[in-house]
Design a protein around this motif. Structure first.
Motif, PDB file in Angstrom:
ATOM      1  N   SER A  93       0.451  -1.170   0.257  1.00  0.00           N
ATOM      2  CA  SER A  93      -0.084   0.108  -0.056  1.00  0.00           C
ATOM      3  C   SER A  93       1.007   1.018  -0.176  1.00  0.00           C
ATOM      4  CB  SER A  93      -0.540   0.034   1.344  1.00  0.00           C
ATOM      5  OG  SER A  93      -0.561  -0.815   1.606  1.00  0.00           O
ATOM      6  N   GLN A  94       2.244   1.059  -0.356  1.00  0.00           N
ATOM      7  CA  GLN A  94       3.289   2.793  -0.671  1.00  0.00           C
ATOM      8  C   GLN A  94       3.237   3.194   0.618  1.00  0.00           C
ATOM      9  OE1 GLN A  94       0.661   4.021  -4.235  1.00  0.00           O
ATOM     10  NE2 GLN A  94       2.550   4.468  -4.855  1.00  0.00           N
ATOM     11  N   VAL A  95       3.635   2.189   2.100  1.00  0.00           N
ATOM     12  CA  VAL A  95       3.546   3.148   2.868  1.00  0.00           C
ATOM     13  C   VAL A  95       4.891   2.667   3.179  1.00  0.00           C
ATOM     14  CG1 VAL A  95       2.946   3.274   5.831  1.00  0.00           C
ATOM     15  CG2 VAL A  95       1.619   3.362   3.949  1.00  0.00           C
ATOM     16  N   GLU A  96       6.446   3.717   3.658  1.00  0.00           N
ATOM     17  CA  GLU A  96       7.098   3.081   2.887  1.00  0.00           C
ATOM     18  C   GLU A  96       7.952   3.531   5.111  1.00  0.00           C
ATOM     19  OE1 GLU A  96       9.192   2.628   1.140  1.00  0.00           O
ATOM     20  OE2 GLU A  96       7.893   2.436  -0.587  1.00  0.00           O
ATOM     21  N   LEU A  97       7.217   3.268   6.207  1.00  0.00           N
ATOM     22  CA  LEU A  97       8.089   3.594   7.145  1.00  0.00           C
ATOM     23  C   LEU A  97       8.576   2.534   7.453  1.00  0.00           C
ATOM     24  CD1 LEU A  97       4.167   4.196   8.504  1.00  0.00           C
ATOM     25  CD2 LEU A  97       6.188   5.962   8.372  1.00  0.00           C
ATOM     26  N   LEU A 105       6.050   3.459  17.167  1.00  0.00           N
ATOM     27  CA  LEU A 105       4.561   3.475  17.037  1.00  0.00           C
ATOM     28  C   LEU A 105       3.600   2.340  18.107  1.00  0.00           C
ATOM     29  CD1 LEU A 105       4.184   4.658  13.423  1.00  0.00           C
ATOM     30  CD2 LEU A 105       3.978   6.499  15.059  1.00  0.00           C
ATOM     31  N   GLU A 109       2.159   4.958  20.127  1.00  0.00           N
ATOM     32  CA  GLU A 109       1.326   5.482  19.311  1.00  0.00           C
ATOM     33  C   GLU A 109       0.362   4.243  19.620  1.00  0.00           C
ATOM     34  OE1 GLU A 109       1.086   8.862  18.777  1.00  0.00           O
ATOM     35  OE2 GLU A 109       2.850   8.988  19.299  1.00  0.00           O
ATOM     36  N   LYS A 111      -2.830   3.105  19.078  1.00  0.00           N
ATOM     37  CA  LYS A 111      -4.360   3.512  18.264  1.00  0.00           C
ATOM     38  C   LYS A 111      -4.049   3.700  16.757  1.00  0.00           C
ATOM     39  CE  LYS A 111      -6.298   7.073  21.616  1.00  0.00           C
ATOM     40  NZ  LYS A 111      -6.978   8.115  21.571  1.00  0.00           N
ATOM     41  N   THR A 112      -2.129   4.268  16.226  1.00  0.00           N
ATOM     42  CA  THR A 112      -1.768   4.597  15.164  1.00  0.00           C
ATOM     43  C   THR A 112      -1.651   2.997  14.706  1.00  0.00           C
ATOM     44  OG1 THR A 112      -1.083   6.907  16.085  1.00  0.00           O
ATOM     45  CG2 THR A 112      -0.195   5.818  13.422  1.00  0.00           C
ATOM     46  N   SER A 115      -4.328   0.963  13.451  1.00  0.00           N
ATOM     47  CA  SER A 115      -5.224   2.102  11.992  1.00  0.00           C
ATOM     48  C   SER A 115      -4.259   1.131  11.396  1.00  0.00           C
ATOM     49  CB  SER A 115      -5.165   3.374  11.926  1.00  0.00           C
ATOM     50  OG  SER A 115      -3.980   3.696  12.002  1.00  0.00           O
ATOM     51  N   LEU A 116      -2.544   1.122  11.520  1.00  0.00           N
ATOM     52  CA  LEU A 116      -1.659   0.306  10.473  1.00  0.00           C
ATOM     53  C   LEU A 116      -2.182  -0.698   9.841  1.00  0.00           C
ATOM     54  CD1 LEU A 116       1.258   2.740  11.218  1.00  0.00           C
ATOM     55  CD2 LEU A 116       0.412   2.503   8.930  1.00  0.00           C
ATOM     56  N   LEU A 119      -5.316  -0.594   7.753  1.00  0.00           N
ATOM     57  CA  LEU A 119      -5.024  -1.321   7.068  1.00  0.00           C
ATOM     58  C   LEU A 119      -4.318  -2.091   5.721  1.00  0.00           C
ATOM     59  CD1 LEU A 119      -4.068   1.257   4.022  1.00  0.00           C
ATOM     60  CD2 LEU A 119      -2.051   1.793   5.550  1.00  0.00           C
ATOM     61  N   ARG A 122      -7.296  -4.784   4.782  1.00  0.00           N
ATOM     62  CA  ARG A 122      -8.012  -4.555   3.982  1.00  0.00           C
ATOM     63  C   ARG A 122      -7.123  -5.341   3.055  1.00  0.00           C
ATOM     64  NH1 ARG A 122     -12.717  -1.516   2.441  1.00  0.00           N
ATOM     65  NH2 ARG A 122     -12.294  -2.114   0.306  1.00  0.00           N
TER      66      ARG A 122
ATOM     67  N   GLN B  56      14.575   7.974   9.378  1.00  0.00           N
ATOM     68  CA  GLN B  56      12.805   8.169   9.778  1.00  0.00           C
ATOM     69  C   GLN B  56      13.058   8.849  11.380  1.00  0.00           C
ATOM     70  OE1 GLN B  56      10.496   4.943   8.877  1.00  0.00           O
ATOM     71  NE2 GLN B  56      11.719   5.619   6.447  1.00  0.00           N
ATOM     72  N   THR B  93      -4.866  10.093  12.104  1.00  0.00           N
ATOM     73  CA  THR B  93      -3.951   9.496  11.575  1.00  0.00           C
ATOM     74  C   THR B  93      -3.352  10.251  10.435  1.00  0.00           C
ATOM     75  OG1 THR B  93      -4.020   7.887  12.456  1.00  0.00           O
ATOM     76  CG2 THR B  93      -1.088   8.789  12.391  1.00  0.00           C
ATOM     77  N   GLY B  96       0.612   8.942   4.560  1.00  0.00           N
ATOM     78  CA  GLY B  96       1.203   9.219   3.740  1.00  0.00           C
ATOM     79  C   GLY B  96       1.570   8.278   3.058  1.00  0.00           C
ATOM     80  N   ARG B  97       1.035   8.013   1.400  1.00  0.00           N
ATOM     81  CA  ARG B  97       1.914   6.972   0.290  1.00  0.00           C
ATOM     82  C   ARG B  97       2.555   7.454  -0.730  1.00  0.00           C
ATOM     83  NH1 ARG B  97      -1.708   3.401  -1.707  1.00  0.00           N
ATOM     84  NH2 ARG B  97      -3.878   3.129  -0.318  1.00  0.00           N
TER      85      ARG B  97
END
Lengths: 149, 156
Positions: A93-97, A105, A109, A111-112, A115-116, A119, A122, B56, B93, B96-97
């Motif tokens: 899904s292109q999330v580069e964490l 997190l 965090e 709650k964050t 949500s990840l 995502l 899904r 990061q 929150t 970003g993608r």
């Protein structure tokens, strides 16, 4: 008269032996046994300590990455996802964490992180549906599934 | 009919995705609510995940960051950190993608200090070969303080 060599009472003596020894012993003060007092033993121990610290600086990066992965795995299992599914679906899904930030997190965090995880879940279901296709049986005689009733 | 190992497929049952029209309506409502919250300022402390100096960082306001390199900025210069990956508050929150837009978030920082690291010792030693090399490494370091993280209500 010309004197070619120096007189016998002019000697070149080592006067700062104490400080040269202290340079090594100050790194050995927290060692165990006679290695923190006796120079001969301390030199060997200090040399091994320096070499081990240089090698450990390279291993620290590997160790920290595996620690982050363990933490992310634990947090994603709390939300019902395994680590490979979580990471692969986040990347798709292109999330580069990176793993360091994901571990932070997960700790600070929640709650964050939830949500990840949602995502990733899904995206996983969408991937399954795209792979399964229509759900109809394949044509052809030998690839049809036989139902016994 | 009795259940055997081949009655159902070996992959887990996939739940159906919700209807795309209803999903679009739900998404628009959520976006509107978050926009309203941002524009009325009803959020507490913001945190952001910023990509800077090839690393990061999870960053809030008034916190210190130290990086192991030289920045071409004098002490006391204000810097804007672009490349924001994630912004979060207590209730929402923004992910970003992979990056968030520059017109959405603004992260400001000031350069506080430019020093060298503590003297690290790099030593190599091969036993029984009379080979040892000792080198003292001092890396240049920069300390930044994050001043503010600002959000603008331009979601769509």
């Amino acid at each position: 008269m010309v004197v070619l060599s120096a007189a016998r009472w002019l000697r070149s003596r080592l006067t700062d032996r104490f400080w040269r020894v202290q340079e090594v012993l100050r790194y050995a003060r927290h060692f165990r046994g006679r290695r923190n007092r006796c120079y001969k033993l301390a030199v060997r121990s200090v040399r091994r300590a320096f070499v081990r610290s240089t090698k450990a600086r390279r291993e620290k990066k590997r160790f920290l990455r595996s620690l982050w992965i363990t933490r992310i795995e634990a947090a994603s299992l709390e939300h019902g996802l395994k680590y490979p599914a979580f990471i692969s679906n986040l990347i798709k899904s292109q999330v580069e964490l990176n793993r360091k930030v994901l571990a932070d997190l997960a700790i600070y965090e929640p709650k964050t992180f939830k949500s990840l995880a949602a995502l990733a879940q899904r995206r996983r279901h969408e991937g399954f549906l795209a792979a399964l296709g229509d759900g109809k049986e394949p044509e052809g005689i030998f690839s049809r599934i036989v139902h016994h009733h | 009919v009795a259940k055997t190992s081949l009655t159902s497929p070996p992959w887990p049952e996939v739940p159906k995705l919700p209807d795309p029209m209803e999903e679009a309506k739900y998404h628009a409502e959520v976006v509107q609510r978050v926009n309203g919250m941002i524009s009325s300022g009803r959020y507490g402390r913001l945190f952001a995940v910023v990509h800077f100096a090839s690393k990061q960082w999870k960053v809030t306001s008034e916190d210190l960051i130290m990086m192991d390199n030289v920045l071409e900025a004098e002490c006391g210069d204000r810097i804007r950190l672009e490349k924001v990956l994630l912004v979060g508050a207590d209730d929402f929150t923004l992910i970003g993608r992979p990056l968030l837009g520059k017109d959405l978030v603004c992260v400001e920082a000031t350069v506080i200090e430019k020093t060298e690291s503590w003297p690290k010792i790099h030593m190599r030693f091969w036993k029984r070969h009379n080979y040892q090399r000792k080198k003292i490494i001092r890396n240049p370091q920069t300390v930044l303080r994050i001043n503010t993280i600002e959000l603008y209500p331009c979601l769509s």
